[in-house]
Design an enzyme around this catalytic site. Structure first.
Site, PDB file in Angstrom:
ATOM      1  N   LYS A  53       0.833  -1.204   0.000  1.00 12.41           N
ATOM      2  CA  LYS A  53       0.000   0.000   0.000  1.00 12.41           C
ATOM      3  C   LYS A  53       0.868   1.255   0.000  1.00 12.41           C
ATOM      4  O   LYS A  53       0.486   2.272  -0.589  1.00 12.41           O
ATOM      5  CB  LYS A  53      -0.908  -0.002   1.219  1.00 12.41           C
ATOM      6  CG  LYS A  53      -1.449   1.365   1.584  1.00 12.41           C
ATOM      7  CD  LYS A  53      -2.018   1.380   2.981  1.00 12.41           C
ATOM      8  CE  LYS A  53      -2.134   2.782   3.527  1.00 12.41           C
ATOM      9  NZ  LYS A  53      -0.887   3.345   4.051  1.00 12.41           N
ATOM     10  N   ASN A  54       2.022   1.193   0.659  1.00 19.23           N
ATOM     11  CA  ASN A  54       2.840   2.405   0.760  1.00 19.23           C
ATOM     12  C   ASN A  54       3.818   2.569  -0.397  1.00 19.23           C
ATOM     13  O   ASN A  54       4.650   3.475  -0.387  1.00 19.23           O
ATOM     14  CB  ASN A  54       3.547   2.456   2.120  1.00 19.23           C
ATOM     15  CG  ASN A  54       2.535   2.750   3.233  1.00 19.23           C
ATOM     16  OD1 ASN A  54       1.374   3.069   2.952  1.00 19.23           O
ATOM     17  ND2 ASN A  54       2.945   2.629   4.480  1.00 19.23           N
ATOM     18  N   ASP A 114       4.110   1.389  11.737  1.00 19.51           N
ATOM     19  CA  ASP A 114       2.889   0.689  11.307  1.00 19.51           C
ATOM     20  C   ASP A 114       2.792  -0.741  11.859  1.00 19.51           C
ATOM     21  O   ASP A 114       1.732  -1.357  11.788  1.00 19.51           O
ATOM     22  CB  ASP A 114       2.813   0.648   9.775  1.00 19.51           C
ATOM     23  CG  ASP A 114       2.758   2.043   9.187  1.00 19.51           C
ATOM     24  OD1 ASP A 114       2.111   2.907   9.783  1.00 19.51           O
ATOM     25  OD2 ASP A 114       3.385   2.276   8.145  1.00 19.51           O
ATOM     26  N   ARG A 124      -8.858   0.540   3.180  1.00 20.19           N
ATOM     27  CA  ARG A 124      -7.891   1.460   2.564  1.00 20.19           C
ATOM     28  C   ARG A 124      -6.565   0.761   2.308  1.00 20.19           C
ATOM     29  O   ARG A 124      -5.851   1.095   1.356  1.00 20.19           O
ATOM     30  CB  ARG A 124      -7.619   2.645   3.512  1.00 20.19           C
ATOM     31  CG  ARG A 124      -8.552   3.806   3.362  1.00 20.19           C
ATOM     32  CD  ARG A 124      -7.998   5.020   4.089  1.00 20.19           C
ATOM     33  NE  ARG A 124      -6.611   5.253   3.725  1.00 20.19           N
ATOM     34  CZ  ARG A 124      -5.697   5.775   4.531  1.00 20.19           C
ATOM     35  NH1 ARG A 124      -6.000   6.137   5.744  1.00 20.19           N
ATOM     36  NH2 ARG A 124      -4.466   5.960   4.115  1.00 20.19           N
ATOM     37  N   ARG A 166      -0.291  15.193  11.222  1.00 21.26           N
ATOM     38  CA  ARG A 166       0.163  14.842   9.876  1.00 21.26           C
ATOM     39  C   ARG A 166       0.260  16.078   8.976  1.00 21.26           C
ATOM     40  O   ARG A 166      -0.450  16.206   7.976  1.00 21.26           O
ATOM     41  CB  ARG A 166      -0.728  13.780   9.251  1.00 21.26           C
ATOM     42  CG  ARG A 166      -0.741  12.510  10.082  1.00 21.26           C
ATOM     43  CD  ARG A 166      -1.152  11.316   9.305  1.00 21.26           C
ATOM     44  NE  ARG A 166      -0.102  10.872   8.392  1.00 21.26           N
ATOM     45  CZ  ARG A 166      -0.250   9.855   7.552  1.00 21.26           C
ATOM     46  NH1 ARG A 166      -1.373   9.216   7.495  1.00 21.26           N
ATOM     47  NH2 ARG A 166       0.741   9.502   6.764  1.00 21.26           N
ATOM     48  N   VAL A 188       7.857   7.992  15.892  1.00 20.73           N
ATOM     49  CA  VAL A 188       7.562   8.512  14.541  1.00 20.73           C
ATOM     50  C   VAL A 188       6.344   9.436  14.551  1.00 20.73           C
ATOM     51  O   VAL A 188       6.369  10.525  13.983  1.00 20.73           O
ATOM     52  CB  VAL A 188       7.383   7.360  13.535  1.00 20.73           C
ATOM     53  CG1 VAL A 188       7.051   7.901  12.141  1.00 20.73           C
ATOM     54  CG2 VAL A 188       8.639   6.500  13.480  1.00 20.73           C
ATOM     55  N   CYS A 224      -4.940   8.947   7.672  1.00 21.83           N
ATOM     56  CA  CYS A 224      -5.280   8.393   8.982  1.00 21.83           C
ATOM     57  C   CYS A 224      -5.148   9.469  10.041  1.00 21.83           C
ATOM     58  O   CYS A 224      -4.266  10.307   9.969  1.00 21.83           O
ATOM     59  CB  CYS A 224      -4.338   7.244   9.307  1.00 21.83           C
ATOM     60  SG  CYS A 224      -4.825   5.725   8.517  1.00 21.83           S
ATOM     61  N   ARG A 228      -3.892  11.244   1.407  1.00 18.61           N
ATOM     62  CA  ARG A 228      -2.836  12.262   1.360  1.00 18.61           C
ATOM     63  C   ARG A 228      -2.075  12.225   0.030  1.00 18.61           C
ATOM     64  O   ARG A 228      -1.122  12.983  -0.171  1.00 18.61           O
ATOM     65  CB  ARG A 228      -1.843  12.030   2.510  1.00 18.61           C
ATOM     66  CG  ARG A 228      -2.351  12.513   3.854  1.00 18.61           C
ATOM     67  CD  ARG A 228      -1.456  12.048   4.982  1.00 18.61           C
ATOM     68  NE  ARG A 228      -0.089  12.527   4.937  1.00 18.61           N
ATOM     69  CZ  ARG A 228       0.317  13.699   5.394  1.00 18.61           C
ATOM     70  NH1 ARG A 228      -0.535  14.540   5.927  1.00 18.61           N
ATOM     71  NH2 ARG A 228       1.584  14.053   5.312  1.00 18.61           N
TER      72      ARG A 228
HETATM   73  N1  EPU Z   1       5.958  15.171   9.025  1.00 20.36           N
HETATM   74  C1  EPU Z   1       5.949  16.526   9.217  1.00 20.36           C
HETATM   75  N2  EPU Z   1       5.754  17.333   8.126  1.00 20.36           N
HETATM   76  C2  EPU Z   1       5.571  16.807   6.879  1.00 20.36           C
HETATM   77  C3  EPU Z   1       5.597  15.416   6.685  1.00 20.36           C
HETATM   78  C4  EPU Z   1       5.789  14.616   7.796  1.00 20.36           C
HETATM   79  O1  EPU Z   1       6.109  17.006  10.341  1.00 20.36           O
HETATM   80  O2  EPU Z   1       5.405  17.600   5.936  1.00 20.36           O
HETATM   81  C5  EPU Z   1       6.156  14.279  10.197  1.00 20.36           C
HETATM   82  C6  EPU Z   1       4.915  13.430  10.457  1.00 20.36           C
HETATM   83  O3  EPU Z   1       3.949  14.112  11.192  1.00 20.36           O
HETATM   84  C7  EPU Z   1       5.514  12.250  11.211  1.00 20.36           C
HETATM   85  C8  EPU Z   1       6.898  12.104  10.566  1.00 20.36           C
HETATM   86  O4  EPU Z   1       7.172  13.338   9.922  1.00 20.36           O
HETATM   87  O5  EPU Z   1       5.673  12.567  12.565  1.00 20.36           O
HETATM   88  C9  EPU Z   1       7.035  10.989   9.573  1.00 20.36           C
HETATM   89  O6  EPU Z   1       6.032  11.099   8.573  1.00 20.36           O
HETATM   90  P1  EPU Z   1       6.287  10.585   7.090  1.00 20.36           P
HETATM   91  O7  EPU Z   1       6.316  11.744   6.176  1.00 20.36           O
HETATM   92  O8  EPU Z   1       7.463   9.673   7.108  1.00 20.36           O
HETATM   93  O9  EPU Z   1       4.982   9.747   6.841  1.00 20.36           O
HETATM   94  P2  EPU Z   1       4.097   9.703   5.524  1.00 20.36           P
HETATM   95  O10 EPU Z   1       4.924   9.697   4.316  1.00 20.36           O
HETATM   96  O11 EPU Z   1       2.989  10.675   5.642  1.00 20.36           O
HETATM   97  C10 EPU Z   1       4.187   7.107   5.266  1.00 20.36           C
HETATM   98  C11 EPU Z   1       3.169   6.014   5.269  1.00 20.36           C
HETATM   99  C12 EPU Z   1       2.659   5.804   6.673  1.00 20.36           C
HETATM  100  C13 EPU Z   1       3.846   5.449   7.566  1.00 20.36           C
HETATM  101  C14 EPU Z   1       4.894   6.555   7.502  1.00 20.36           C
HETATM  102  C15 EPU Z   1       6.137   6.236   8.302  1.00 20.36           C
HETATM  103  C16 EPU Z   1       2.200   6.175   3.081  1.00 20.36           C
HETATM  104  C17 EPU Z   1       1.016   6.491   2.254  1.00 20.36           C
HETATM  105  N3  EPU Z   1       2.075   6.360   4.384  1.00 20.36           N
HETATM  106  O12 EPU Z   1       3.464   8.260   5.700  1.00 20.36           O
HETATM  107  O13 EPU Z   1       1.774   4.717   6.625  1.00 20.36           O
HETATM  108  O14 EPU Z   1       3.396   5.304   8.891  1.00 20.36           O
HETATM  109  O15 EPU Z   1       5.265   6.778   6.134  1.00 20.36           O
HETATM  110  O16 EPU Z   1       6.740   5.088   7.826  1.00 20.36           O
HETATM  111  O17 EPU Z   1       3.221   5.744   2.573  1.00 20.36           O
HETATM  112  C18 EPU Z   1      -0.013   3.426   7.281  1.00 20.36           C
HETATM  113  O18 EPU Z   1       0.312   2.666   6.355  1.00 20.36           O
HETATM  114  O19 EPU Z   1      -0.904   3.153   8.133  1.00 20.36           O
HETATM  115  C19 EPU Z   1       0.653   4.697   7.394  1.00 20.36           C
HETATM  116  C20 EPU Z   1       0.224   5.675   8.169  1.00 20.36           C
END
Ligand code: EPU
Length: 440
Positions: free
Chosen positions: A23-24, A312, A420, A126, A334, A121, A97
């Site tokens: 999914k990611n 996750d 999802r 986020r 995280v 989520c 997102r």
């Molecule tokens: N963050 C910020 N600002 C930003 C982006 C992120 O402060 O602009 C912070 C977030 O709030 C968090 C940290 O940085 O505290 C890490 O967030 P990251 O950007 O790594 O997460 P993401 O890309 O939004 C993806 C996965 C998540 C997974 C995280 C961490 C997808 C679609 N989502 O999210 O997956 O938890 O990386 O590995 O790839 C899930 O599958 O349930 C899920 C939430």
């Protein structure tokens, strides 16, 4: 779509489930197809809601998409990419997102992009500040509107940049990769995330003609090219779904063979699972996860970016920890707010105390900010059925596991959010012998 389940707990889950593409990774690979001058084919694509959302978003922008649900082959033809209406993007984005990651490719192909108010989520705030900063560093002009964020490419297109991320964010790293491959000149990214899904995205971009070098110490160098072609790629298997079924096997005292679970992407999880007392049989075609009988061991776990223990994986494993004999500690580094799901576990009879302090050696960003991001879980607890409304994807799956572990009946509502990211989870639960009814 199934929205509620009445679950009768106490039956160990046993049998086999098949896991398809991650999914990611899959939605990002679909976005990458926009950059190609010829069609792309992504294989091993699961039937999940996130894929449907990205499909409608790229279709809105003129990409022709064709999914063979049986084989999971997804063909995308980007030859007619065009501008979409803001209101349509908003209507199709749902709570995903993903629109933020469309920005780089759209700025390259049509010179503009729009991000509606984003959901995803409900885990912490986020924010998208890293993404906006990254796009601005490439030269994008960003304007905040009442309905979302509008973006325009600078005259002459996006330009390579030197970027240091404040945190190795998965999404922001993908943002850089998708924007930099066709930007003018070189991009140097420091403090990048290096999750297996990111490495798979890099492999896809390289197939398309990108020049990307992953160096030591979280540095990635991207040398911009003027044209990319389509790709053919098999998406890597979903290690988060695999870990979720593994936790379900342990919590319910069951035995599940997860076909296509990949050892190399899950080695940190496998170590933790083994220390907790879980049984493992690692094969070429998947991994058997089982409860070997006797007591499970209490454990200390700290979530972190790759190669650490993934955030996750945390929620489903916490349910298994409620069945370990003794005191376990989890430090979530995280997300600031990923323990909300434990309220329901406590109502079911688990002993889980949440703390604002960092209960672990890694200094994290949340220590002095009043977030309950550490948990102490004391077991073994007999869980009892209750009524639960699921909060988010991983929390929701964890609640299903808890309900299956508990004695008695649980009414679980809002389960559609689980689709999802978990393909055919209701059918999979059925095939594993779970005792439940779908409530219409
Ligand atoms: N963050 C910020 N600002 C930003 C982006 C992120 O402060 O602009 C912070 C977030 O709030 C968090 C940290 O940085 O505290 C890490 O967030 P990251 O950007 O790594 O997460 P993401 O890309 O939004 C993806 C996965 C998540 C997974 C995280 C961490 C997808 C679609 N989502 O999210 O997956 O938890 O990386 O590995 O790839 C899930 O599958 O349930 C899920 C939430």
């Amino acid at each position: 779509m199934t929205s509620a389940l009445r679950i009768e707990g106490g039956t160990p889950l046993t049998g086999e489930v098949n896991v398809r593409g991650a999914k990611n990774l899959v939605p990002k690979a679909m976005v990458a197809a926009l950059l190609g001058s010829t069609p792309s084919v992504l294989r091993n694509v699961p039937e999940i809601k996130d894929v449907q959302v990205v499909t409608s978003l790229v279709e809105l922008h003129g990409v022709a998409v064709d999914l063979d649900k049986e084989t999971g082959d997804l063909r995308m033809d980007p030859s007619n990419v065009s501008v979409a209406q803001h209101a349509d993007i908003d209507a199709h984005a749902g709570d995903s997102r993903i629109p933020i990651l469309l920005c780089g490719p759209l700025l390259h192909t049509i010179g503009e992009a729009f991000i509606p108010d984003l959901g995803g989520c409900r885990i912490g705030d986020r924010p998208i500040n890293y993404h906006l900063r990254v796009l601005e560093e490439f030269g994008a002009q960003v304007e905040k509107l009442p309905t979302g964020i509008s973006m325009k490419a600078p005259a002459g297109g996006l330009k390579g940049a030197s970027i240091t991320l404040p945190y190795p964010s998965v999404g922001a790293t993908e943002q850089v990769l998708l924007a930099a491959t066709m930007a003018d000149g070189k991009t140097e990214l420091k403090n990048a995330a290096i999750e297996p899904e990111i490495m798979d995205l890099i492999a896809i971009l390289q197939k398309m003609g990108a020049i990307i070098t992953v160096e030591t110490d979280r540095q990635i160098i991207i040398e911009g090219v003027s044209e990319l072609k389509g790709y053919q790629h098999v998406a890597l298997p979903d290690r988060n779904e695999s870990a979720s079924w593994a936790s379900a096997a342990l919590a319910t005292g069951g035995d599940i063979f997860v076909r296509n679970a990949s050892q190399k992407d899950m080695s940190t999880f496998i170590n933790v699972y083994r220390k907790l007392g879980g049984g493992l049989d690692i094969r070429e075609d998947g991994i058997r996860f089982y409860h070997p009988g006797g007591d499970l061991n209490p454990l200390f776990v700290e979530t972190n970016v790759h190669p650490g223990f993934m955030t996750d994986w945390q929620q489903p494993l916490v349910v298994a920890m409620t069945q370990a004999q003794g005191v376990s500690v989890v430090h979530e580094t995280v997300y600031e707010n990923r323990f909300g799901f434990t309220d329901a576990l406590v109502r079911m009879g688990a002993t889980v105390q949440l703390h604002r302090d960092c209960l672990g050696p890694t200094p994290c960003r949340f220590g002095h900010k009043n977030f309950k991001h550490s948990a102490i879980i004391t077991g073994k607890s007999q869980l009892h059925g209750t009524d639960i409304h699921v909060p988010d994807l991983r929390g929701g799956f964890s609640h299903i596991i808890a309900a299956l572990t508990a004695e008695g009946t649980s009414n679980v509502t809002g389960v559609q959010v689980i689709s999802r990211g978990y393909e055919h989870f209701v059918e999979k639960l059925e095939s594993l012998g779970a005792n439940f009814e779908v409530v219409k």
